[in-house]
Design a protein around this motif. Structure first.
Motif, PDB file in Angstrom:
ATOM      1  N   LYS A 166      -7.670  -4.475   4.484  1.00 37.25           N
ATOM      2  CA  LYS A 166      -8.054  -3.359   5.342  1.00 37.25           C
ATOM      3  C   LYS A 166      -6.695  -2.254   4.885  1.00 37.25           C
ATOM      4  CE  LYS A 166     -10.428  -4.918   9.331  1.00 37.25           C
ATOM      5  NZ  LYS A 166     -10.226  -5.066  10.673  1.00 37.25           N
ATOM      6  N   LEU A 167      -5.504  -2.839   4.804  1.00 32.72           N
ATOM      7  CA  LEU A 167      -4.290  -1.875   4.558  1.00 32.72           C
ATOM      8  C   LEU A 167      -4.307  -1.500   3.085  1.00 32.72           C
ATOM      9  CD1 LEU A 167      -1.821  -3.905   6.624  1.00 32.72           C
ATOM     10  CD2 LEU A 167      -2.290  -1.579   6.841  1.00 32.72           C
ATOM     11  N   TYR A 196     -14.701  -8.164   1.513  1.00 33.64           N
ATOM     12  CA  TYR A 196     -14.378  -6.854   2.317  1.00 33.64           C
ATOM     13  C   TYR A 196     -13.944  -5.797   1.486  1.00 33.64           C
ATOM     14  CZ  TYR A 196     -14.591  -9.469   6.732  1.00 33.64           C
ATOM     15  OH  TYR A 196     -15.172 -10.084   7.908  1.00 33.64           O
ATOM     16  N   GLY A 235      -7.098  -1.365   1.119  1.00 34.21           N
ATOM     17  CA  GLY A 235      -8.365  -0.366   0.709  1.00 34.21           C
ATOM     18  C   GLY A 235      -8.778  -0.733  -0.723  1.00 34.21           C
ATOM     19  N   GLN A 275      -8.131 -10.489   5.816  1.00 34.24           N
ATOM     20  CA  GLN A 275      -9.066  -9.334   6.049  1.00 34.24           C
ATOM     21  C   GLN A 275      -8.224  -8.159   6.370  1.00 34.24           C
ATOM     22  OE1 GLN A 275     -11.441 -10.664   9.474  1.00 34.24           O
ATOM     23  NE2 GLN A 275     -12.339  -8.559   9.426  1.00 34.24           N
ATOM     24  N   GLU A 276      -7.140  -8.352   7.251  1.00 37.71           N
ATOM     25  CA  GLU A 276      -6.251  -7.308   7.526  1.00 37.71           C
ATOM     26  C   GLU A 276      -5.641  -6.681   6.529  1.00 37.71           C
ATOM     27  OE1 GLU A 276      -5.787  -5.702  10.619  1.00 37.71           O
ATOM     28  OE2 GLU A 276      -7.441  -6.962  11.196  1.00 37.71           O
ATOM     29  N   CYS A 277      -5.069  -7.491   5.303  1.00 30.81           N
ATOM     30  CA  CYS A 277      -4.494  -7.071   4.338  1.00 30.81           C
ATOM     31  C   CYS A 277      -5.443  -6.164   3.386  1.00 30.81           C
ATOM     32  CB  CYS A 277      -3.969  -8.408   3.458  1.00 30.81           C
ATOM     33  SG  CYS A 277      -2.538  -9.361   3.797  1.00 30.81           S
ATOM     34  N   ARG A 321       0.656  -1.121   0.110  1.00 31.97           N
ATOM     35  CA  ARG A 321       0.129   0.068   0.008  1.00 31.97           C
ATOM     36  C   ARG A 321       0.873   1.263  -0.047  1.00 31.97           C
ATOM     37  NH1 ARG A 321      -5.159   1.934   1.249  1.00 31.97           N
ATOM     38  NH2 ARG A 321      -5.189   4.173   0.726  1.00 31.97           N
ATOM     39  N   GLY A 352     -11.915  -5.722  -1.131  1.00 31.93           N
ATOM     40  CA  GLY A 352     -10.724  -5.663  -1.775  1.00 31.93           C
ATOM     41  C   GLY A 352     -10.610  -6.612  -3.056  1.00 31.93           C
TER      42      GLY A 352
END
Length: 126
Positions: A71-72, A103, A74, A67-69, A35, A105
């Motif tokens: 979020k990072l 999510y 976007g 899921q965390e990826c 990102r 992505g």
């Protein structure tokens, strides 16, 4: 980062050559780097060559890591993984894509760089 990740620019996208043992923390840390470098370069697509990765993640761990990826990354950063390690099973690959898409992505896995570039061209250029 426990993963060694070298990046360069090819075909208008950032390419990451990644080596090391896959862990959830490493995956999330790599996502943050993707990102940051995409934002810095004004690029919305990245290709990650996974041929140097070893190991896999169980489905529960994979779910939370992806899921965390996402979020990072976007919604504007599109990520294509290529050359998956033999430890990655197709069902887990599909699961990762489904989690990312659920999510918001954009993540896909390909066996070749040509497929990944074509997918990114379609996603980004329309």
């Amino acid at each position: 980062m426990s993963l060694e990740a070298k990046s360069d620019r090819r075909h208008g996208y950032l390419w990451f050559d990644v080596r090391g043992v896959l862990t959830p923390d490493n995956l999330v840390e790599l996502a943050g780097r993707i990102r940051r470098e995409c934002d810095s370069a004004g690029i919305h697509g990245a290709i990650v060559d996974c041929s140097g990765l070893r190991g896999g993640l169980d489905p529960g761990t994979l779910y939370f890591a992806v899921q965390e990826c996402v979020k990072l990354w976007g919604p504007k950063t599109h990520v294509a993984y290529i050359n998956p390690p033999k430890e990655w099973v197709p069902a887990d690959d599909q699961f990762s894509r489904d989690v990312a898409h659920n999510y918001g992505g954009s993540l896909e896995l390909f066996n070749s760089a040509e497929e990944a570039v074509a997918w990114l061209n379609e996603r980004i250029s329309g």
